[in-house]
Design a protein around this motif. Structure first.
Motif, PDB file in Angstrom:
ATOM      1  N   ASP A  42       0.812  -1.213   0.000  1.00 11.23           N
ATOM      2  CA  ASP A  42       0.000   0.000   0.000  1.00 11.23           C
ATOM      3  C   ASP A  42       0.845   1.263   0.000  1.00 11.23           C
ATOM      4  O   ASP A  42       0.321   2.356  -0.185  1.00 11.23           O
ATOM      5  CB  ASP A  42      -0.947   0.015   1.213  1.00 11.23           C
ATOM      6  CG  ASP A  42      -0.207  -0.114   2.530  1.00 11.23           C
ATOM      7  OD1 ASP A  42       0.956  -0.578   2.517  1.00 11.23           O
ATOM      8  OD2 ASP A  42      -0.780   0.243   3.568  1.00 11.23           O
ATOM      9  N   THR A 182     -13.708  -1.894  10.169  1.00 14.81           N
ATOM     10  CA  THR A 182     -14.047  -2.495   8.895  1.00 14.81           C
ATOM     11  C   THR A 182     -14.928  -1.525   8.129  1.00 14.81           C
ATOM     12  O   THR A 182     -15.968  -1.097   8.621  1.00 14.81           O
ATOM     13  CB  THR A 182     -14.783  -3.824   9.111  1.00 14.81           C
ATOM     14  OG1 THR A 182     -13.943  -4.696   9.861  1.00 14.81           O
ATOM     15  CG2 THR A 182     -15.133  -4.466   7.780  1.00 14.81           C
ATOM     16  N   MET A 183     -14.491  -1.168   6.932  1.00 11.15           N
ATOM     17  CA  MET A 183     -15.262  -0.218   6.146  1.00 11.15           C
ATOM     18  C   MET A 183     -16.450  -0.917   5.506  1.00 11.15           C
ATOM     19  O   MET A 183     -16.290  -1.921   4.805  1.00 11.15           O
ATOM     20  CB  MET A 183     -14.389   0.403   5.060  1.00 11.15           C
ATOM     21  CG  MET A 183     -13.399   1.414   5.569  1.00 11.15           C
ATOM     22  SD  MET A 183     -12.467   2.104   4.202  1.00 11.15           S
ATOM     23  CE  MET A 183     -13.792   2.761   3.187  1.00 11.15           C
ATOM     24  N   LYS A 206      -6.826   2.755  -1.095  1.00 16.35           N
ATOM     25  CA  LYS A 206      -7.671   1.902  -0.250  1.00 16.35           C
ATOM     26  C   LYS A 206      -7.238   2.002   1.212  1.00 16.35           C
ATOM     27  O   LYS A 206      -8.071   2.065   2.118  1.00 16.35           O
ATOM     28  CB  LYS A 206      -7.575   0.439  -0.715  1.00 16.35           C
ATOM     29  CG  LYS A 206      -8.211   0.150  -2.056  1.00 16.35           C
ATOM     30  CD  LYS A 206      -7.988  -1.303  -2.437  1.00 16.35           C
ATOM     31  CE  LYS A 206      -8.495  -1.603  -3.839  1.00 16.35           C
ATOM     32  NZ  LYS A 206      -8.196  -3.004  -4.236  1.00 16.35           N
ATOM     33  N   THR A 207      -5.933   2.009   1.439  1.00 16.49           N
ATOM     34  CA  THR A 207      -5.425   2.092   2.804  1.00 16.49           C
ATOM     35  C   THR A 207      -5.732   3.449   3.425  1.00 16.49           C
ATOM     36  O   THR A 207      -6.109   3.542   4.598  1.00 16.49           O
ATOM     37  CB  THR A 207      -3.910   1.826   2.820  1.00 16.49           C
ATOM     38  OG1 THR A 207      -3.671   0.500   2.333  1.00 16.49           O
ATOM     39  CG2 THR A 207      -3.352   1.935   4.240  1.00 16.49           C
ATOM     40  N   ARG A 210      -9.344   3.462   4.439  1.00 13.31           N
ATOM     41  CA  ARG A 210      -9.622   2.636   5.619  1.00 13.31           C
ATOM     42  C   ARG A 210      -9.099   3.276   6.894  1.00 13.31           C
ATOM     43  O   ARG A 210      -9.800   3.360   7.909  1.00 13.31           O
ATOM     44  CB  ARG A 210      -8.995   1.248   5.435  1.00 13.31           C
ATOM     45  CG  ARG A 210      -9.101   0.345   6.670  1.00 13.31           C
ATOM     46  CD  ARG A 210      -8.533  -1.034   6.374  1.00 13.31           C
ATOM     47  NE  ARG A 210      -7.159  -0.989   5.914  1.00 13.31           N
ATOM     48  CZ  ARG A 210      -6.115  -0.883   6.728  1.00 13.31           C
ATOM     49  NH1 ARG A 210      -6.293  -0.779   8.037  1.00 13.31           N
ATOM     50  NH2 ARG A 210      -4.886  -0.862   6.245  1.00 13.31           N
ATOM     51  N   ARG A 211      -7.852   3.770   6.855  1.00 16.34           N
ATOM     52  CA  ARG A 211      -7.229   4.290   8.068  1.00 16.34           C
ATOM     53  C   ARG A 211      -7.848   5.621   8.517  1.00 16.34           C
ATOM     54  O   ARG A 211      -8.024   5.854   9.721  1.00 16.34           O
ATOM     55  CB  ARG A 211      -5.724   4.451   7.862  1.00 16.34           C
ATOM     56  CG  ARG A 211      -4.971   3.118   7.868  1.00 16.34           C
ATOM     57  CD  ARG A 211      -3.503   3.308   7.571  1.00 16.34           C
ATOM     58  NE  ARG A 211      -2.853   4.198   8.507  1.00 16.34           N
ATOM     59  CZ  ARG A 211      -2.421   3.843   9.708  1.00 16.34           C
ATOM     60  NH1 ARG A 211      -2.613   2.607  10.141  1.00 16.34           N
ATOM     61  NH2 ARG A 211      -1.801   4.708  10.492  1.00 16.34           N
ATOM     62  N   THR A 213     -10.924   6.648   7.848  1.00 19.38           N
ATOM     63  CA  THR A 213     -12.259   6.330   8.371  1.00 19.38           C
ATOM     64  C   THR A 213     -12.153   5.816   9.791  1.00 19.38           C
ATOM     65  O   THR A 213     -12.913   6.216  10.687  1.00 19.38           O
ATOM     66  CB  THR A 213     -12.956   5.293   7.478  1.00 19.38           C
ATOM     67  OG1 THR A 213     -13.106   5.823   6.156  1.00 19.38           O
ATOM     68  CG2 THR A 213     -14.330   4.924   8.027  1.00 19.38           C
ATOM     69  N   GLN A 214     -11.188   4.929  10.019  1.00 16.46           N
ATOM     70  CA  GLN A 214     -10.949   4.402  11.364  1.00 16.46           C
ATOM     71  C   GLN A 214     -10.630   5.525  12.341  1.00 16.46           C
ATOM     72  O   GLN A 214     -11.151   5.572  13.459  1.00 16.46           O
ATOM     73  CB  GLN A 214      -9.796   3.397  11.328  1.00 16.46           C
ATOM     74  CG  GLN A 214      -9.345   2.896  12.699  1.00 16.46           C
ATOM     75  CD  GLN A 214      -8.021   2.148  12.635  1.00 16.46           C
ATOM     76  OE1 GLN A 214      -7.525   1.846  11.558  1.00 16.46           O
ATOM     77  NE2 GLN A 214      -7.468   1.832  13.786  1.00 16.46           N
TER      78      GLN A 214
END
Length: 422
Positions: A42, A182-183, A206-207, A210-211, A213-214
């Motif tokens: 990534d 988890t998205m 993508k990473t 995800r990160r 959003t987390q």
């Protein structure tokens, strides 16, 4: 029996990657330490080396295939003492850079999620490491005992050694306080007839999705902004650059702000932390992650121990890291970790913004553009060069008063910049 060559975990957080390019073909003989493939993670494209000897009997995943899960069998190696390689069950998948889904012929059996890596030892305490990793360790003076291997069967490979410090094993990454968010798959976007094209997300994008959003879901952000007068820092920068010109070093404002943030974190250690559930990680060193925009997304190379480095060293390191980032050549130890981040959008004319915290860090400093503004200096209204800086703090770990203290110290260091060179 044949040896399975599996998709490696080239970093502690890697879950899948793109098999960018094979450096061998079926029928080639390989030895331990030979380069087999280029794997796109990534964050960067990295080389994957062999740890066993034999002949490549089958390539099961074509180059250009993305979304290949860690642990997936990507090729087979026939041991040199096992006779000729068996005939192929099916032709090798065609090489294509635009494969829409992993191509596997024949399909490998389901692979269980890899168990947590353990120190690379076997019976008798013999350390499992590739010859290349051993050579690098010997050159750097790194002790292999205790290093965590990310190669097949826990073997220590090149990437594991490169980030280790001489005389000590590289510490295992700290456990996350909670499982990654988890998205949920977004609902399909309705087609309103607007002309468009579908752009496939890169592994990096993508990473990032995800990160971040987390981060926004898990970390309650608090934002604190200060206005900072830059005139003294700009004057000092000009004087330093004049003296450094013969050495080929040119300091940027961002280099000086990196040093200021690192010193502020050391002076206000309550902000140099990570939230870890029932615990807090209190860092004694300020490693500053610096946001760098590249064509495929955003990456944060790290200036390690920035508080104890000279401005010229920070400038030289930052230039080298930014160049490697744009070429996709950063190694994991150059972008993983960090105790806090800085993101500077001032050079693009952005006056003020808030940044999303980079987990598991607990703060990030957002830097706006310096501009001429009316400003009170020595109780008199005048014109000064002023910028706005906004700190984003994880309120689980950092109280507002402590964040305010960090912003105060950061402002003082920038406005009285001789402290950056003392």
């Amino acid at each position: 029996m044949p040896i399975e060559l599996k998709m490696p975990a080239l970093s502690p957080t890697m879950e899948e990657g793109t098999l960018a390019r094979w450096l061998v073909k079926e029928g080639d003989s390989v030895s331990s330490g030979d380069l087999l493939a280029e794997i796109e993670t990534d964050k960067a494209t990295m080389e994957f080396e062999a740890v066993d000897e034999g002949v490549i009997s089958q390539i099961l995943v074509a180059e250009g295939t993305d979304g290949v899960k860690v642990g997936t069998v990507i090729a087979m190696i026939q041991g040199e003492d096992e006779g000729a390689a068996p005939s192929k069950a099916a032709p090798t998948p065609p090489t294509t850079a635009n494969t829409e889904a992993p191509v596997v012929v024949p399909p490998p059996p389901p692979v269980a999620a890899p168990a947590p890596a353990a120190p690379a030892k076997v019976a008798g305490d013999r350390i499992k490491a590739s010859p290349l990793a051993r050579r690098i360790a010997a050159d750097k003076g790194v002790e292999l005992a205790g290093l965590t291997g990310t190669g097949p069967n826990g073997r220590i490979v090149k990437a594991d050694v490169e980030g280790a410090q001489p005389g000590a094993a590289m510490p295992a990454p700290a456990a996350s306080a909670a499982a990654p968010a988890t998205m949920a798959a977004p609902a399909a976007v309705p087609d309103f007839g607007i002309p468009h094209e579908i752009v496939k997300l890169s592994n990096m994008r993508k990473t990032i999705a995800r990160r971040l959003t987390q981060s926004m879901q898990e970390a309650p952000h608090i934002y604190l902004t200060v206005d900072i007068r830059l005139d003294a820092l700009l004057k000092l920068r000009g004087e330093l650059n004049a003296s450094l010109e013969s050495r080929g070093v040119k300091l940027s404002v961002n280099d000086m702000l990196i040093k200021a943030l690192a010193l502020a974190l050391i002076q206000v250690p309550k902000c140099n932390v990570s939230f870890a559930g029932d615990n807090m990680l209190q860092y004694s060193r300020a490693d500053i992650s610096v946001a760098v925009s590249i064509p495929t997304g955003l990456i944060t190379p790290i200036i390690v121990d920035a508080a104890n480095k000279s401005l010229s060293t920070i400038s030289t390191e930052m230039s080298a890291l930014a160049a490697k980032a744009k070429d996709g050549k950063l190694q994991p130890h150059e972008y993983q970790g960090g105790t806090a981040s800085i993101s500077n959008m001032g050079m693009m004319g952005i006056k003020h913004f808030t940044a999303v915290i980079n987990p598991p860090q607990a703060m990030i400093m957002a830097i706006g553009a310096g501009e001429k503004r009316p400003y009170v200096v020595d109780d008199a209204l005048s014109i000064a060069t002023v910028m706005s800086a906004t700190g984003s703090f994880d309120h689980r770990a950092i109280d507002g008063a402590d964040g305010a203290e960090l912003m105060k110290v950061f402002k003082e260091l920038v406005e009285k910049p001789l402290g950056l060179v003392a």
